[in-house]
Design a protein around this motif. Structure first.
Motif, PDB file in Angstrom:
ATOM      1  N   GLU A 101       0.791  -1.229   0.000  1.00  0.00           N
ATOM      2  CA  GLU A 101       0.000   0.000   0.000  1.00  0.00           C
ATOM      3  C   GLU A 101       0.824   1.280   0.000  1.00  0.00           C
ATOM      4  O   GLU A 101       0.315   2.323  -0.419  1.00  0.00           O
ATOM      5  CB  GLU A 101      -0.924   0.014   1.230  1.00  0.00           C
ATOM      6  CG  GLU A 101      -1.861  -1.174   1.310  1.00  0.00           C
ATOM      7  CD  GLU A 101      -2.895  -1.172   0.204  1.00  0.00           C
ATOM      8  OE1 GLU A 101      -3.298  -0.071  -0.238  1.00  0.00           O
ATOM      9  OE2 GLU A 101      -3.289  -2.269  -0.242  1.00  0.00           O
ATOM     10  N   PHE A 102       2.063   1.223   0.443  1.00  0.00           N
ATOM     11  CA  PHE A 102       2.798   2.464   0.642  1.00  0.00           C
ATOM     12  C   PHE A 102       4.110   2.554  -0.140  1.00  0.00           C
ATOM     13  O   PHE A 102       4.585   3.667  -0.387  1.00  0.00           O
ATOM     14  CB  PHE A 102       3.097   2.669   2.143  1.00  0.00           C
ATOM     15  CG  PHE A 102       1.859   2.766   2.979  1.00  0.00           C
ATOM     16  CD1 PHE A 102       1.125   3.932   3.025  1.00  0.00           C
ATOM     17  CD2 PHE A 102       1.411   1.679   3.716  1.00  0.00           C
ATOM     18  CE1 PHE A 102      -0.027   4.031   3.794  1.00  0.00           C
ATOM     19  CE2 PHE A 102       0.266   1.758   4.489  1.00  0.00           C
ATOM     20  CZ  PHE A 102      -0.458   2.933   4.533  1.00  0.00           C
ATOM     21  N   LEU A 103       4.700   1.436  -0.516  1.00  0.00           N
ATOM     22  CA  LEU A 103       5.990   1.479  -1.199  1.00  0.00           C
ATOM     23  C   LEU A 103       5.811   1.613  -2.703  1.00  0.00           C
ATOM     24  O   LEU A 103       4.861   1.055  -3.271  1.00  0.00           O
ATOM     25  CB  LEU A 103       6.789   0.206  -0.897  1.00  0.00           C
ATOM     26  CG  LEU A 103       7.374   0.067   0.504  1.00  0.00           C
ATOM     27  CD1 LEU A 103       8.177  -1.225   0.607  1.00  0.00           C
ATOM     28  CD2 LEU A 103       8.255   1.255   0.858  1.00  0.00           C
ATOM     29  N   PRO A 104       6.714   2.328  -3.366  1.00  0.00           N
ATOM     30  CA  PRO A 104       6.711   2.336  -4.836  1.00  0.00           C
ATOM     31  C   PRO A 104       7.014   0.942  -5.381  1.00  0.00           C
ATOM     32  O   PRO A 104       7.567   0.087  -4.678  1.00  0.00           O
ATOM     33  CB  PRO A 104       7.834   3.315  -5.196  1.00  0.00           C
ATOM     34  CG  PRO A 104       8.235   3.973  -3.952  1.00  0.00           C
ATOM     35  CD  PRO A 104       7.738   3.190  -2.800  1.00  0.00           C
ATOM     36  N   ARG A 105       6.653   0.710  -6.631  1.00  0.00           N
ATOM     37  CA  ARG A 105       6.709  -0.630  -7.202  1.00  0.00           C
ATOM     38  C   ARG A 105       8.114  -1.228  -7.116  1.00  0.00           C
ATOM     39  O   ARG A 105       8.284  -2.378  -6.698  1.00  0.00           O
ATOM     40  CB  ARG A 105       6.241  -0.596  -8.657  1.00  0.00           C
ATOM     41  CG  ARG A 105       6.212  -1.981  -9.313  1.00  0.00           C
ATOM     42  CD  ARG A 105       5.656  -1.908 -10.714  1.00  0.00           C
ATOM     43  NE  ARG A 105       5.607  -3.238 -11.324  1.00  0.00           N
ATOM     44  CZ  ARG A 105       6.636  -3.801 -11.927  1.00  0.00           C
ATOM     45  NH1 ARG A 105       7.796  -3.169 -12.015  1.00  0.00           N
ATOM     46  NH2 ARG A 105       6.512  -5.019 -12.450  1.00  0.00           N
ATOM     47  N   ARG A 106       9.133  -0.493  -7.540  1.00  0.00           N
ATOM     48  CA  ARG A 106      10.487  -1.053  -7.541  1.00  0.00           C
ATOM     49  C   ARG A 106      10.962  -1.380  -6.133  1.00  0.00           C
ATOM     50  O   ARG A 106      11.551  -2.441  -5.892  1.00  0.00           O
ATOM     51  CB  ARG A 106      11.449  -0.082  -8.216  1.00  0.00           C
ATOM     52  CG  ARG A 106      11.241   0.050  -9.724  1.00  0.00           C
ATOM     53  CD  ARG A 106      12.317   0.909 -10.337  1.00  0.00           C
ATOM     54  NE  ARG A 106      12.161   1.002 -11.790  1.00  0.00           N
ATOM     55  CZ  ARG A 106      12.976   1.700 -12.583  1.00  0.00           C
ATOM     56  NH1 ARG A 106      13.999   2.368 -12.059  1.00  0.00           N
ATOM     57  NH2 ARG A 106      12.752   1.729 -13.883  1.00  0.00           N
ATOM     58  N   ARG A 165       9.052  -1.977  -3.597  1.00  0.00           N
ATOM     59  CA  ARG A 165       8.226  -3.069  -3.092  1.00  0.00           C
ATOM     60  C   ARG A 165       8.774  -4.417  -3.535  1.00  0.00           C
ATOM     61  O   ARG A 165       8.855  -5.360  -2.739  1.00  0.00           O
ATOM     62  CB  ARG A 165       6.784  -2.906  -3.589  1.00  0.00           C
ATOM     63  CG  ARG A 165       5.868  -4.066  -3.249  1.00  0.00           C
ATOM     64  CD  ARG A 165       4.444  -3.767  -3.664  1.00  0.00           C
ATOM     65  NE  ARG A 165       4.321  -3.571  -5.091  1.00  0.00           N
ATOM     66  CZ  ARG A 165       4.193  -4.558  -5.973  1.00  0.00           C
ATOM     67  NH1 ARG A 165       4.177  -5.823  -5.553  1.00  0.00           N
ATOM     68  NH2 ARG A 165       4.063  -4.309  -7.254  1.00  0.00           N
ATOM     69  N   LEU A 166       9.160  -4.515  -4.807  1.00  0.00           N
ATOM     70  CA  LEU A 166       9.707  -5.770  -5.307  1.00  0.00           C
ATOM     71  C   LEU A 166      11.019  -6.114  -4.613  1.00  0.00           C
ATOM     72  O   LEU A 166      11.301  -7.280  -4.329  1.00  0.00           O
ATOM     73  CB  LEU A 166       9.911  -5.681  -6.817  1.00  0.00           C
ATOM     74  CG  LEU A 166       8.619  -5.599  -7.653  1.00  0.00           C
ATOM     75  CD1 LEU A 166       8.959  -5.425  -9.130  1.00  0.00           C
ATOM     76  CD2 LEU A 166       7.756  -6.831  -7.451  1.00  0.00           C
ATOM     77  N   ALA A 167      11.833  -5.096  -4.326  1.00  0.00           N
ATOM     78  CA  ALA A 167      13.114  -5.339  -3.645  1.00  0.00           C
ATOM     79  C   ALA A 167      12.878  -5.848  -2.225  1.00  0.00           C
ATOM     80  O   ALA A 167      13.541  -6.789  -1.764  1.00  0.00           O
ATOM     81  CB  ALA A 167      13.946  -4.058  -3.630  1.00  0.00           C
ATOM     82  N   VAL A 168      11.920  -5.222  -1.519  1.00  0.00           N
ATOM     83  CA  VAL A 168      11.621  -5.659  -0.146  1.00  0.00           C
ATOM     84  C   VAL A 168      11.058  -7.074  -0.150  1.00  0.00           C
ATOM     85  O   VAL A 168      11.448  -7.927   0.658  1.00  0.00           O
ATOM     86  CB  VAL A 168      10.636  -4.676   0.516  1.00  0.00           C
ATOM     87  CG1 VAL A 168      10.130  -5.233   1.837  1.00  0.00           C
ATOM     88  CG2 VAL A 168      11.306  -3.328   0.737  1.00  0.00           C
ATOM     89  N   LYS A 169      10.147  -7.347  -1.069  1.00  0.00           N
ATOM     90  CA  LYS A 169       9.536  -8.673  -1.143  1.00  0.00           C
ATOM     91  C   LYS A 169      10.577  -9.739  -1.464  1.00  0.00           C
ATOM     92  O   LYS A 169      10.579 -10.822  -0.870  1.00  0.00           O
ATOM     93  CB  LYS A 169       8.437  -8.675  -2.204  1.00  0.00           C
ATOM     94  CG  LYS A 169       7.624  -9.964  -2.242  1.00  0.00           C
ATOM     95  CD  LYS A 169       6.481  -9.849  -3.235  1.00  0.00           C
ATOM     96  CE  LYS A 169       5.677 -11.147  -3.266  1.00  0.00           C
ATOM     97  NZ  LYS A 169       4.557 -11.073  -4.226  1.00  0.00           N
ATOM     98  N   LEU A 170      11.482  -9.421  -2.392  1.00  0.00           N
ATOM     99  CA  LEU A 170      12.526 -10.381  -2.737  1.00  0.00           C
ATOM    100  C   LEU A 170      13.444 -10.638  -1.546  1.00  0.00           C
ATOM    101  O   LEU A 170      13.842 -11.782  -1.293  1.00  0.00           O
ATOM    102  CB  LEU A 170      13.338  -9.863  -3.928  1.00  0.00           C
ATOM    103  CG  LEU A 170      14.502 -10.740  -4.396  1.00  0.00           C
ATOM    104  CD1 LEU A 170      13.994 -12.102  -4.849  1.00  0.00           C
ATOM    105  CD2 LEU A 170      15.268 -10.059  -5.518  1.00  0.00           C
ATOM    106  N   THR A 171      13.763  -9.591  -0.803  1.00  0.00           N
ATOM    107  CA  THR A 171      14.638  -9.756   0.366  1.00  0.00           C
ATOM    108  C   THR A 171      13.987 -10.654   1.410  1.00  0.00           C
ATOM    109  O   THR A 171      14.638 -11.533   1.984  1.00  0.00           O
ATOM    110  CB  THR A 171      14.956  -8.377   0.980  1.00  0.00           C
ATOM    111  OG1 THR A 171      15.562  -7.540  -0.012  1.00  0.00           O
ATOM    112  CG2 THR A 171      15.898  -8.529   2.161  1.00  0.00           C
ATOM    113  N   VAL A 172      12.691 -10.447   1.667  1.00  0.00           N
ATOM    114  CA  VAL A 172      11.994 -11.277   2.648  1.00  0.00           C
ATOM    115  C   VAL A 172      11.903 -12.713   2.154  1.00  0.00           C
ATOM    116  O   VAL A 172      12.074 -13.670   2.929  1.00  0.00           O
ATOM    117  CB  VAL A 172      10.594 -10.702   2.931  1.00  0.00           C
ATOM    118  CG1 VAL A 172       9.807 -11.638   3.842  1.00  0.00           C
ATOM    119  CG2 VAL A 172      10.704  -9.326   3.573  1.00  0.00           C
ATOM    120  N   GLU A 173      11.652 -12.896   0.858  1.00  0.00           N
ATOM    121  CA  GLU A 173      11.521 -14.250   0.314  1.00  0.00           C
ATOM    122  C   GLU A 173      12.838 -15.014   0.373  1.00  0.00           C
ATOM    123  O   GLU A 173      12.828 -16.251   0.369  1.00  0.00           O
ATOM    124  CB  GLU A 173      11.018 -14.187  -1.128  1.00  0.00           C
ATOM    125  CG  GLU A 173       9.545 -13.814  -1.229  1.00  0.00           C
ATOM    126  CD  GLU A 173       9.074 -13.727  -2.664  1.00  0.00           C
ATOM    127  OE1 GLU A 173       9.930 -13.702  -3.578  1.00  0.00           O
ATOM    128  OE2 GLU A 173       7.852 -13.690  -2.883  1.00  0.00           O
TER     129      GLU A 173
END
Length: 298
Positions: free
Chosen positions: A93-98, A100-108
């Motif tokens: 909801e709050f992060l820009p797309r790029r 967001r993808l970086a954060v999601k990849l790091t968590v994954e």
């Protein structure tokens, strides 16, 4: 004249492999039921409800291990659930797309760490920390149900965050735009529009994460203490969290599985534990999948 449509090779292959998977699961359950038959004939329902496990006296009760499994999984879910859902809301909801993808990849990336590595980190770091934190309660060691629950929380966090974020991203952008046009802030939009619509998907994420926690073996095996016959005086008591315990998976991963090969009844009891664990995980998986389908229903 309308031409007759033939199913594509990809569709046929999908049906074939899906059917093969279903047959494998049913066959696995049938095999466990058949090979655990002697213990059901020996103990009957007491195999599930019994609290004592002494294989040398032919006493086989799985209740304390079922209790340990559920307690550890619930502790993990209570810790990882709010953090994972909060991270998913922030990313979706709050992060820009790029970003967001970086954060999601790091968590994954956390999901790719082998379980034994988590277990070793639990031995080196988490166990001593839990022992010091519980010092006023005079625990025997840092190998406790709480230690296993905290470690599992870290392990299932990527699953909670990733699936919850997918559910939130599944909410149409037009819904957010309409809410903002009505004067709602980004926070209000997330709380009153995105989260309610994504709730079934988030529930599915929690159930699937709980299934992962129930079946985890190596990491739990290393930090739980593996103490049999630990049954609390009250199911609402918090004292067992500070003591060693046993789960279904840690029991199956221990040396007793090898010892049981010399005794048909003992071996059937171990296979019965595997059957109980399989049924628990399968039930949660089906519930999670059902919630996921409900989310996509018109």
């Amino acid at each position: 004249m309308r031409r007759r449509r033939h199913p594509s090779a990809i569709k046929l292959a999908s049906f074939f492999f899906s059917g093969l998977t279903a047959v494998a699961v049913v066959g696995m359950v049938a095999l466990f039921v058949w090979q655990s038959g002697p213990i059901w004939g020996h103990a009957g329902p007491r195999f599930v409800t019994g609290r004592e496990w002494f294989y040398r006296q032919d006493l086989f009760g799985a209740a304390s291990m079922i209790y340990g499994t559920l307690v550890v999984a619930v502790v993990a879910l209570l810790l990882a659930g709010p953090v994972g859902i909060g991270a998913a809301v922030f990313a979706a909801e709050f992060l820009p797309r790029r970003l967001r993808l970086a954060v999601k990849l790091t968590v994954e990336l956390l999901a790719g760490v082998p379980s034994v590595v988590y277990g070793l980190l639990g031995i080196l770091l988490l166990r001593d920390w839990v022992y010091q934190m519980l010092g006023r309660f005079d625990p025997l060691s840092g190998d406790t149900l709480l230690t296993a629950g905290i470690l599992l929380a870290v392990m299932i966090l990527p699953t909670v965050m990733t699936l919850s974020e997918d559910a939130l991203r599944g909410v149409p952008a037009s819904q957010r735009a309409a809410a903002r046009a009505l004067g709602l802030t980004a926070t209000e939009t997330a709380l009153h529009v995105s989260l309610p619509q994504a709730a079934p998907g988030i529930g599915a994420a929690l159930l699937l994460s709980l299934g992962r926690a129930l079946g985890e073996m190596i990491a739990v095996f290393l930090v739980i203490g593996r103490q049999d016959n630990q049954w609390p005086p009250s199911l609402l008591s918090l004292r067992p969290l500070m003591e060693a315990g046993q789960t279904l998976s840690s029991k199956l991963g221990g040396p007793e599985t090898t010892i049981a090969y010399g005794d048909p009844l003992h071996r059937a009891a171990m296979i019965g534990l595997a059957l109980i664990l399989l049924l628990l995980v399968t039930t949660l998986t089906f519930l999670g999948a059902s919630l996921g389908r409900f989310r996509h229903a018109p």
